[in-house]
Design a protein around this motif. Structure first.
Motif, short mmCIF file in Angstrom:
data_model
loop_
_atom_site.label_atom_id
_atom_site.label_comp_id
_atom_site.label_asym_id
_atom_site.label_seq_id
_atom_site.Cartn_x
_atom_site.Cartn_y
_atom_site.Cartn_z
N HIS A 67 -7.87 8.00 -19.00
CA HIS A 67 -9.08 8.24 -19.31
C HIS A 67 -8.85 8.57 -20.78
CE1 HIS A 67 -10.76 7.62 -15.26
NE2 HIS A 67 -10.26 8.62 -14.69
N LEU A 68 -9.51 7.47 -21.53
CA LEU A 68 -9.63 7.58 -22.95
C LEU A 68 -10.99 7.81 -23.33
CD1 LEU A 68 -8.17 7.36 -26.05
CD2 LEU A 68 -8.57 4.79 -25.45
N ILE A 69 -11.24 9.02 -24.22
CA ILE A 69 -12.67 9.07 -24.45
C ILE A 69 -12.68 9.49 -25.95
CG2 ILE A 69 -14.62 10.60 -24.06
CD1 ILE A 69 -12.21 10.91 -21.22
N ILE A 70 -13.53 8.55 -26.57
CA ILE A 70 -13.24 8.84 -28.06
C ILE A 70 -14.87 9.05 -28.52
CG2 ILE A 70 -12.80 7.84 -30.28
CD1 ILE A 70 -10.77 6.19 -29.04
N VAL A 71 -15.30 10.13 -28.75
CA VAL A 71 -16.51 10.49 -29.33
C VAL A 71 -16.40 11.60 -30.36
CG1 VAL A 71 -19.17 11.36 -29.09
CG2 VAL A 71 -17.83 10.01 -27.29
N ASP A 72 -16.32 11.52 -31.58
CA ASP A 72 -15.31 12.33 -32.59
C ASP A 72 -16.14 12.63 -33.85
OD1 ASP A 72 -13.22 13.68 -33.40
OD2 ASP A 72 -11.99 11.86 -33.49
N PRO A 73 -17.16 13.26 -34.00
CA PRO A 73 -17.89 13.65 -35.01
C PRO A 73 -17.05 14.30 -36.08
CG PRO A 73 -18.75 14.97 -33.26
CD PRO A 73 -17.72 13.92 -32.44
N GLY A 74 -15.86 14.87 -35.56
CA GLY A 74 -15.15 15.89 -36.72
C GLY A 74 -13.65 14.93 -37.13
N VAL A 75 -13.90 13.64 -36.74
CA VAL A 75 -12.78 12.79 -37.03
C VAL A 75 -12.27 13.29 -38.73
CG1 VAL A 75 -14.15 10.87 -37.99
CG2 VAL A 75 -11.51 10.47 -37.05
N GLY A 76 -10.79 13.48 -38.83
CA GLY A 76 -10.47 13.68 -40.37
C GLY A 76 -10.50 15.03 -40.74
N SER A 77 -11.11 16.07 -39.86
CA SER A 77 -11.01 17.54 -39.99
C SER A 77 -9.86 18.05 -39.21
CB SER A 77 -12.37 18.18 -39.58
OG SER A 77 -12.34 18.05 -38.32
N LYS A 78 -9.83 19.19 -39.30
CA LYS A 78 -8.60 19.86 -38.50
C LYS A 78 -8.76 19.93 -37.10
CE LYS A 78 -6.40 22.15 -42.45
NZ LYS A 78 -5.82 20.79 -42.76
N ARG A 79 -9.82 19.50 -36.29
CA ARG A 79 -9.89 19.56 -34.87
C ARG A 79 -8.77 18.81 -34.44
NH1 ARG A 79 -8.79 15.40 -34.21
NH2 ARG A 79 -9.77 13.28 -34.17
N ARG A 80 -8.22 19.41 -33.15
CA ARG A 80 -7.05 18.69 -32.54
C ARG A 80 -7.29 17.55 -31.51
NH1 ARG A 80 -5.29 24.31 -30.34
NH2 ARG A 80 -7.48 24.38 -29.56
N GLY A 81 -6.18 17.00 -31.24
CA GLY A 81 -6.29 15.81 -30.31
C GLY A 81 -5.91 16.52 -29.21
N LEU A 82 -6.37 16.06 -27.90
CA LEU A 82 -6.02 16.66 -26.70
C LEU A 82 -5.42 15.61 -25.88
CD1 LEU A 82 -8.58 19.04 -25.41
CD2 LEU A 82 -6.55 19.56 -26.74
N LEU A 83 -4.59 16.18 -24.62
CA LEU A 83 -4.03 15.26 -23.62
C LEU A 83 -4.10 16.19 -22.49
CD1 LEU A 83 -0.88 13.48 -23.79
CD2 LEU A 83 -1.68 14.43 -21.64
N VAL A 84 -4.89 15.84 -21.55
CA VAL A 84 -5.33 16.91 -20.43
C VAL A 84 -4.78 16.22 -19.11
CG1 VAL A 84 -7.04 18.01 -19.16
CG2 VAL A 84 -7.22 17.89 -21.65
N ALA A 85 -4.03 16.84 -18.26
CA ALA A 85 -3.41 16.26 -17.19
C ALA A 85 -4.24 17.13 -15.83
CB ALA A 85 -1.83 16.53 -17.10
N THR A 86 -4.77 16.33 -14.99
CA THR A 86 -5.17 16.94 -13.77
C THR A 86 -4.09 16.48 -12.67
OG1 THR A 86 -6.77 15.11 -13.18
CG2 THR A 86 -7.59 17.04 -14.50
#
Lengths: 267, 267, 267
Positions: A67-86
């Motif tokens: 599931h790829l979800i891209i809602v990303d107001p902080g793009v370009g800043s230092k917020r991390r990218g996540l990969l979450v496994a259930t």
């Protein structure tokens, strides 16, 4: 297992090239991926709206789906990218709380901070991580690359602070308005299973109070709800909702997302 | 045969989770299904609008395609779910007339009332049969399960009462406005083949009358139609339509869906 | 090679049957094709808008991808249909300039005028070449039929006359507004690589002038751009753009597509 199914949710809209660019970045990594559009019409930067949309659909997909979800107001800043496994799924998203409702409902096996740059499209544009980071990572995951290859495990990922449903009296629960849908239906944060857990399977709502107005009729499906201003029912994703027949309940009751809701039940 | 192609038409819009949920319910049954979005922007509960959209596209698909159509104002009530087999296709839809234009045009082999609950997603929410019944049934059909397994054959399925095209004088046909498209083109219910059947292949329209206005110019394609207020042409789905160059003919002529249209032809 | 990926861009919108009909015409020729929607919300007849959308996404796709672009104000008239081959891709579109930005950026191997009628759906409706010509041709291409089979090579295909970026002084470039996106960001025709080619890799913008207003702040990503009316940055498709934080720069600066832009750089 997954057969390469990747769902894609964003706030990109469908007028610009963003959706097409991300799909290309996925397919360039895995030409056999099968991308399924969930919605690209999430209101811009609406994390809770995206969370709710994902909540209503992710669990329907076959095991192994990415599931790829891209809602990303902080793009370009230092917020991390996540990969979450259930147990059944892999989620790829920015670390901004957009997965909060998944965290609530699922047993989280592993959360990885996406840092392995050799999986990125180069050069990475600071304005479009969807194309240059999240898309390619989703593509590699759908090819079976293990989550742990993409970066270190983390535990301090961001959660939206959503009030829990609380028992505030005997048979009285307090929640909040989670979502107002395009028909004006008011989806509350109170779920059928909250009631069952606290008051037994047969418990039925006696009344809802929202914006100082009482809703005392409870129905099973919309067309039963004639002859009253508003009524409650259990919506298709398991939350109690307040609706009006052929009208916007949100407008009739002047209700907005985030408002407090109380519900009284009888066993 | 079908290679798992399932087209999907609905009035769900693209802002909510409904489309994504139905796609998931299809893929959970057949992870190899290939879902093709036709439109999810049918106006809410517009059965004739959905019927017209399906009519313009279903016949283009390869044999074995499953067409899933969910426009379902009666969801939760006792309206039945249908599975309709023609020589080349399978249709899955609520029994509310949304397939009326298919019934008109196709030789119907079999109509089944969907009742076999072991093919449903459980529990079935009374507000979302798309996800819990129609989606899974489409998935099983695309895996090759026979139509007769899903329930008993029926013959009393619902048809919208659409006026037939009638010959009201020598070379004069009467029909109605079937659809007004987003450009304001007025699609009439009179088809090229109605004329050919009644007046021979070479018959050409002399004039159309609609809302007390005469349209006397007939062209082959839109850009030929300058210098007149409105003109007729044969639209791409085989119906005569009335258009205005770069303007909405529906607005120019103050025409709405359902209005009467007469057409005079000469051999 | 391509594994049957066909991207699809149009101005059909998603309310009518046109998109579904074209997809069907592709799949009837190649049931294994995988159609990827880029956008169907290009403004009607906006050739430059479509060109820009395609430019932002085509290059992300795997080699062998067929790009189908249908924005076709001249449908039914004598304008030709084109098949354009580059090193990695095949493009199918009307000959009206919609591929102009591809011509600028790519080494064009072959341009064919689509004339081989046995690849068309018959009869060809003069109002819907997308369904009857372009869709089927894309389908056959995705099955590996050679471009030269579809018609004769041509060299006089239509290009939109777009002003080149010119050096109008020492370190001063002049371009034009290529696109205004849905957020109101102003995308100029001046690209990062124009600067690098003319002034060296490290060159940075000192100021932009547009509609008699100066923009002197340059940032790397949007959220850096607070505290000024407007700022410049390099957008994700490589063009310099002018933006305003949380506002429409196009509205703030009263800028429209086509306006002149000058940019001063320092090495």
């Amino acid at each position: 297992m997954s057969r390469g199914v990747i769902t894609f949710t964003s706030d990109f809209g469908t007028k610009e090239y963003y959706v097409g660019a991300v799909k290309g970045s996925v397919l360039s990594v895995n030409p056999d991926a099968r991308i399924v559009d969930l919605s690209h019409d999430i209101p811009s930067h609406d994390l809770l709206g995206a969370a709710f949309t994902v909540l209503g659909s992710y669990g329907l997909y076959p095991p192994g789906t990415v599931h790829l979800i891209i809602v990303d107001p902080g793009v370009g800043s230092k917020r991390r990218g996540l990969l979450v496994a259930t147990e059944k799924y892999l989620f790829v998203a920015p670390d901004n709380g957009v997965l909060s409702l998944v965290y609530q409902r699922e047993d989280i096996r592993q959360v990885v901070s996406i840092e392995a740059e050799h999986y990125f499209r180069q050069p990475v544009a600071p304005t479009f991580h969807g194309r240059d980071i999240f898309g390619p990572v989703a593509g590699y995951l759908s090819r079976g690359i293990e989550a742990s290859k993409f970066g270190p495990p983390i535990t301090d990922y961001v959660k939206l602070t959503l009030p829990d449903v609380k028992e505030v009296g005997a048979g009285v629960l307090e929640g909040f308005v989670l979502h107002v849908d395009k028909f004006g239906n008011i989806i509350t944060s109170i779920r059928e299973e909250d009631i069952a857990a606290k008051m037994g399977q047969g418990a039925r709502p006696r009344k809802f109070v929202i914006n100082d107005q009482e809703i005392t009729k409870h129905v099973s499906y919309y067309s039963e709800g004639d002859a009253v201003k508003a009524f409650s029912l259990i919506g298709s994703s398991g939350f109690f909702e307040i609706a009006s027949l052929k009208k916007s309940a949100a407008r009739v009751l002047e209700v907005k997302r985030g408002m407090k809701v109380t519900a009284e039940f009888q066993a």
